[in-house]
Write a protein that holds these residues in place. Structure first.
Motif, PDB file in Angstrom:
ATOM      1  N   VAL A  88      29.397  23.874  19.456  1.00 27.57           N
ATOM      2  CA  VAL A  88      29.478  23.512  18.130  1.00 27.57           C
ATOM      3  C   VAL A  88      28.415  24.479  17.228  1.00 27.57           C
ATOM      4  CG1 VAL A  88      30.557  21.532  18.153  1.00 27.57           C
ATOM      5  CG2 VAL A  88      28.293  21.372  18.306  1.00 27.57           C
ATOM      6  N   ALA A  89      28.693  24.758  16.137  1.00 26.00           N
ATOM      7  CA  ALA A  89      27.518  25.546  15.235  1.00 26.00           C
ATOM      8  C   ALA A  89      27.807  24.994  13.843  1.00 26.00           C
ATOM      9  CB  ALA A  89      27.586  27.061  15.486  1.00 26.00           C
ATOM     10  N   GLY A  90      26.615  25.012  13.343  1.00 25.51           N
ATOM     11  CA  GLY A  90      26.563  24.745  11.685  1.00 25.51           C
ATOM     12  C   GLY A  90      26.484  23.333  11.345  1.00 25.51           C
ATOM     13  N   PRO A  91      26.073  23.047  10.138  1.00 27.59           N
ATOM     14  CA  PRO A  91      25.812  21.670   9.633  1.00 27.59           C
ATOM     15  C   PRO A  91      26.912  20.693   9.730  1.00 27.59           C
ATOM     16  CG  PRO A  91      25.998  23.248   7.763  1.00 27.59           C
ATOM     17  CD  PRO A  91      25.872  24.194   9.049  1.00 27.59           C
ATOM     18  N   ALA A  92      28.196  21.102   9.805  1.00 27.38           N
ATOM     19  CA  ALA A  92      29.236  20.086   9.530  1.00 27.38           C
ATOM     20  C   ALA A  92      29.375  19.553  11.113  1.00 27.38           C
ATOM     21  CB  ALA A  92      30.367  20.947   9.369  1.00 27.38           C
ATOM     22  N   VAL A  93      29.277  20.217  12.271  1.00 22.73           N
ATOM     23  CA  VAL A  93      29.582  19.753  13.409  1.00 22.73           C
ATOM     24  C   VAL A  93      28.449  19.936  14.529  1.00 22.73           C
ATOM     25  CG1 VAL A  93      32.262  20.012  13.247  1.00 22.73           C
ATOM     26  CG2 VAL A  93      30.448  21.850  13.962  1.00 22.73           C
ATOM     27  N   GLY A  94      27.378  20.090  13.927  1.00 22.62           N
ATOM     28  CA  GLY A  94      26.151  20.266  14.780  1.00 22.62           C
ATOM     29  C   GLY A  94      25.665  19.275  15.391  1.00 22.62           C
ATOM     30  N   VAL A 113      28.666  33.429  11.559  1.00 18.11           N
ATOM     31  CA  VAL A 113      29.019  33.835  10.185  1.00 18.11           C
ATOM     32  C   VAL A 113      29.969  32.860   9.394  1.00 18.11           C
ATOM     33  CG1 VAL A 113      29.276  36.285  11.320  1.00 18.11           C
ATOM     34  CG2 VAL A 113      31.286  34.805  11.115  1.00 18.11           C
ATOM     35  N   TYR A 114      30.468  31.951  10.112  1.00 20.86           N
ATOM     36  CA  TYR A 114      31.050  30.794   9.298  1.00 20.86           C
ATOM     37  C   TYR A 114      30.104  29.460   8.933  1.00 20.86           C
ATOM     38  CZ  TYR A 114      35.390  33.227  10.978  1.00 20.86           C
ATOM     39  OH  TYR A 114      36.470  34.084  11.353  1.00 20.86           O
ATOM     40  N   HIS A 115      30.631  28.937   7.865  1.00 22.70           N
ATOM     41  CA  HIS A 115      29.735  27.632   7.594  1.00 22.70           C
ATOM     42  C   HIS A 115      29.425  26.911   8.869  1.00 22.70           C
ATOM     43  CE1 HIS A 115      28.783  23.603   6.128  1.00 22.70           C
ATOM     44  NE2 HIS A 115      28.144  24.353   5.266  1.00 22.70           N
ATOM     45  N   SER A 116      30.401  26.529   9.544  1.00 23.54           N
ATOM     46  CA  SER A 116      30.482  25.848  10.714  1.00 23.54           C
ATOM     47  C   SER A 116      31.745  26.187  11.685  1.00 23.54           C
ATOM     48  CB  SER A 116      30.662  24.180  10.735  1.00 23.54           C
ATOM     49  OG  SER A 116      29.518  23.926   9.902  1.00 23.54           O
ATOM     50  N   LEU A 117      31.419  26.125  13.065  1.00 27.04           N
ATOM     51  CA  LEU A 117      32.537  26.701  13.983  1.00 27.04           C
ATOM     52  C   LEU A 117      32.288  25.812  15.180  1.00 27.04           C
ATOM     53  CD1 LEU A 117      34.302  29.300  14.294  1.00 27.04           C
ATOM     54  CD2 LEU A 117      32.474  29.968  15.730  1.00 27.04           C
ATOM     55  N   VAL A 118      33.685  25.634  15.759  1.00 26.22           N
ATOM     56  CA  VAL A 118      33.923  24.941  17.210  1.00 26.22           C
ATOM     57  C   VAL A 118      34.384  26.141  18.051  1.00 26.22           C
ATOM     58  CG1 VAL A 118      34.653  23.115  18.393  1.00 26.22           C
ATOM     59  CG2 VAL A 118      34.012  22.629  16.107  1.00 26.22           C
ATOM     60  N   THR A 119      33.813  26.243  19.061  1.00 29.86           N
ATOM     61  CA  THR A 119      34.363  27.140  20.403  1.00 29.86           C
ATOM     62  C   THR A 119      34.678  26.340  21.604  1.00 29.86           C
ATOM     63  OG1 THR A 119      33.069  28.939  19.270  1.00 29.86           O
ATOM     64  CG2 THR A 119      34.235  29.358  21.482  1.00 29.86           C
ATOM     65  N   LEU A 120      35.900  26.302  21.740  1.00 25.74           N
ATOM     66  CA  LEU A 120      36.294  25.647  22.817  1.00 25.74           C
ATOM     67  C   LEU A 120      36.722  26.566  24.024  1.00 25.74           C
ATOM     68  CD1 LEU A 120      37.814  22.805  24.079  1.00 25.74           C
ATOM     69  CD2 LEU A 120      39.671  23.634  23.203  1.00 25.74           C
ATOM     70  N   THR A 121      36.286  26.105  25.282  1.00 25.66           N
ATOM     71  CA  THR A 121      36.599  26.925  26.484  1.00 25.66           C
ATOM     72  C   THR A 121      37.212  26.048  27.441  1.00 25.66           C
ATOM     73  OG1 THR A 121      34.655  28.528  26.040  1.00 25.66           O
ATOM     74  CG2 THR A 121      35.626  28.444  28.021  1.00 25.66           C
TER      75      THR A 121
END
Length: 545
Positions: free
Chosen positions: A373-379, A427-435
């Motif tokens: 998770v990255a960014g303030p929305a989901v950090g 580069v996005y405000h917030s981002l979730v990357t699922l692997t």
């Protein structure tokens, strides 16, 4: 009159559909009042056997108990519509939380409602032990005047040992410090610096037990704390130590305590809780000991505390049924987080990301699920995001519609490793990357939320894309050359399938792109076979999210 600290029932909230709640132990009237005012149907049935409760629980969305009802796995398994079990009090050791978690049932308590009452009762026992108040009273009632038999000690200058520095423990500390007591304390989850700020000397559990003139326990009953005070630890205590337990029965080995009292090593004990409640026959020898002061689990038995916990648990139920923020969740802290409106689009997105990836797996069993998770929305919501993704994965692969409570449990039961981390800036405000690791392959998908509620997939297995994860999607890889997209579109048209949108990623180093088509309906198997056989097309999957 109106009790201190207890307000009127909250205004009614909007609850969709009839909700039914069973209250199976005596509770303050305000509990039912709050629920009824919010439109909840309430039944109050007490002293039910396990079989009786298991028989009727299938009709209820919620169950409220105190300490009288033991909510067993049998009862929970019979609860087909149950969403929540609430304890009007602190401990939940009379509720099988593991069984509730497996069933996807939330367990709530009201940890703050009886804090002051429990702390004050602890102090009452400490003072009674110091001055033999109960024994002196019993002597007077027997028409005796035995001043010399009840010599006491002052609290001033004595060392209070506190095992457990939670809400109640800290309230006890502040009150005993007012009597001039020195305090040593142990709590593995309470930082040493925080202890020192409260004038508590942080020590190990063993040193706390060894140094105390008065020892009080304020820990939950867990495997690690059962018989925490035992024959070995009692042997290390000061001669003349006085011990208080207003927490949970079972923390003190009662047989060992009785032996230490009979030997004279322990000067007295104040007990509000017992291994069995009501006490079993073998426990009465301890209770009747002349240097024991015992009460029948009265720690939370004040008008103020009972009113507070009854109102709090009812309001938590109303909030849950109304889709509002809930607190006091014991078996799924992330559920509280997930109720925050700003996170709900992210949980929906992660569920869809999990479902989409699961439907495109080429083979092999899922072995690991990881969220970055990255960014303030989901950090701060990594565990919530991975739990949400798991619900989508299980739904797609097994047909099980799990939830945020039990999806991680089921994953671990299946030996699927789950993890999450905070990633670097994006580069996005917030981002979730699922692997998702399955077989020898790792499948990766990333998504973000635009605005307040618009979820988008922005990466699929290393290819940059942007599409909403909704409806029927045809996902495939193809060689980036003219005519491939047209051949797939012709296959769809020939079979009366309409294409809504078509997205093509940039080509990778090998000249391959990922294409996503939104379709208006499900493809027949025969059409899917034809599409997979088209030249220059590979890894074609039809998914529905």
């Amino acid at each position: 009159g109106k009790r201190s600290g207890i307000g009127a029932p909250s205004p009614a909230m909007t609850i969709s559909g009839e909700k039914r709640v069973l209250i199976s132990d005596p509770t303050d009237k305000i509990c039912a009042d709050v629920l009824i005012q919010a439109g909840v149907h309430v039944d109050q049935k007490q002293k039910l056997s396990e079989a009786e409760l298991a028989e009727i629980i299938k009709d209820y969305d919620g169950l409220i108990v105190r300490s009288g009802t033991t909510v067993t796995a049998t009862i929970i398994e019979a609860a087909h519509r149950l969403k929540v079990i609430g304890r009007a009090g602190t401990g939940v050791d009379n509720i099988d939380c593991d069984a509730a978690t497996r069933k996807g049932v939330m367990v709530m308590n009201t940890p703050g409602g009886n804090t002051i009452s429990a702390a004050e009762h602890t102090c009452a026992l400490i003072m009674s032990l110091a001055r033999n108040v109960a024994q002196g009273d019993a002597s007077m009632k027997a028409h005796k005047w035995e001043r010399k038999n009840f010599m006491g000690v002052e609290l001033m200058g004595k060392t209070l040992g506190v095992l457990g520095l939670g809400r109640v423990g800290r309230e006890v500390v502040s009150r005993c410090q007012a009597f001039g007591m020195k305090v040593v304390g142990y709590d593995p989850m309470f930082p040493e610096d925080a202890s020192r700020k409260l004038a508590i000397e942080p020590v190990s559990a063993a040193e706390c037990i060894r140094r105390a003139d008065f020892l009080t326990v304020h820990v939950p009953l867990l495997d690690e704390t059962r018989n925490l005070i035992n024959a070995d630890s009692l042997a290390t205590t000061k001669p003349g130590v006085r011990i208080v337990n207003c927490a949970r029965g079972g923390i003190i080995d009662e047989a060992a305590l009785l032996a230490a009292l009979e030997s004279g090593h322990v000067a007295g004990a104040g007990l509000d809780v017992f291994e069995s409640e009501p006490p079993a026959e073998h426990e009465w020898a301890l209770i009747k000991h002349p240097r024991v002061i015992s009460t029948p689990h009265l720690g939370a038995s004040t008008e103020e505390a009972q009113g507070k916990v009854a109102q709090e648990i009812a309001e938590q139920f109303v909030n849950l049924f109304s889709g509002k923020t809930v607190s006091g969740v014991v078996n799924a802290p992330d559920l509280t987080l997930s109720q925050r409106p700003e996170l709900q689009p992210w949980t929906a997105l992660c569920d869809k990301m999990g479902s989409l990836v699961a439907q495109t797996l080429s083979g092999g069993q899922v072995s690991r699920v990881h969220c970055a998770v990255a960014g303030p929305a989901v950090g701060q919501a990594g565990s919530l995001c991975v739990a949400s993704a798991l619900t989508g994965i299980f739904g797609a692969l097994t047909g099980e519609r799990l939830n945020l409570i039990n999806a991680p449990i089921v994953a671990r039961e299946r030996e699927i490793a789950i993890s999450h981390e905070v990633a670097e800036e994006t580069v996005y405000h917030s981002l979730v990357t699922l692997t998702v690791h399955a077989g020898t392959h790792a499948h990766t998908i990333a998504g973000t939320v635009f605005g307040k509620s618009t979820g988008r997939i922005v990466m699929l297995n290393g290819h940059s894309v942007e599409f909403p994860p909704d409806g029927y999607l045809l996902i495939y890889k193809n060689i980036d050359k003219p005519g491939v997209l047209a051949s797939v579109a012709s296959c769809m048209a020939a079979n009366n399938v309409n294409i809504g949108t078509a997205i093509v990623s940039p080509r990778d180093a090998e000249g391959v792109v990922t294409s996503i088509m939104s379709l208006d309906k499900k493809l027949d198997k025969a059409v899917l076979v034809k599409a997979k056989a088209l030249p220059d097309v590979s890894e074609l999957h039809l998914v529905h999210v």
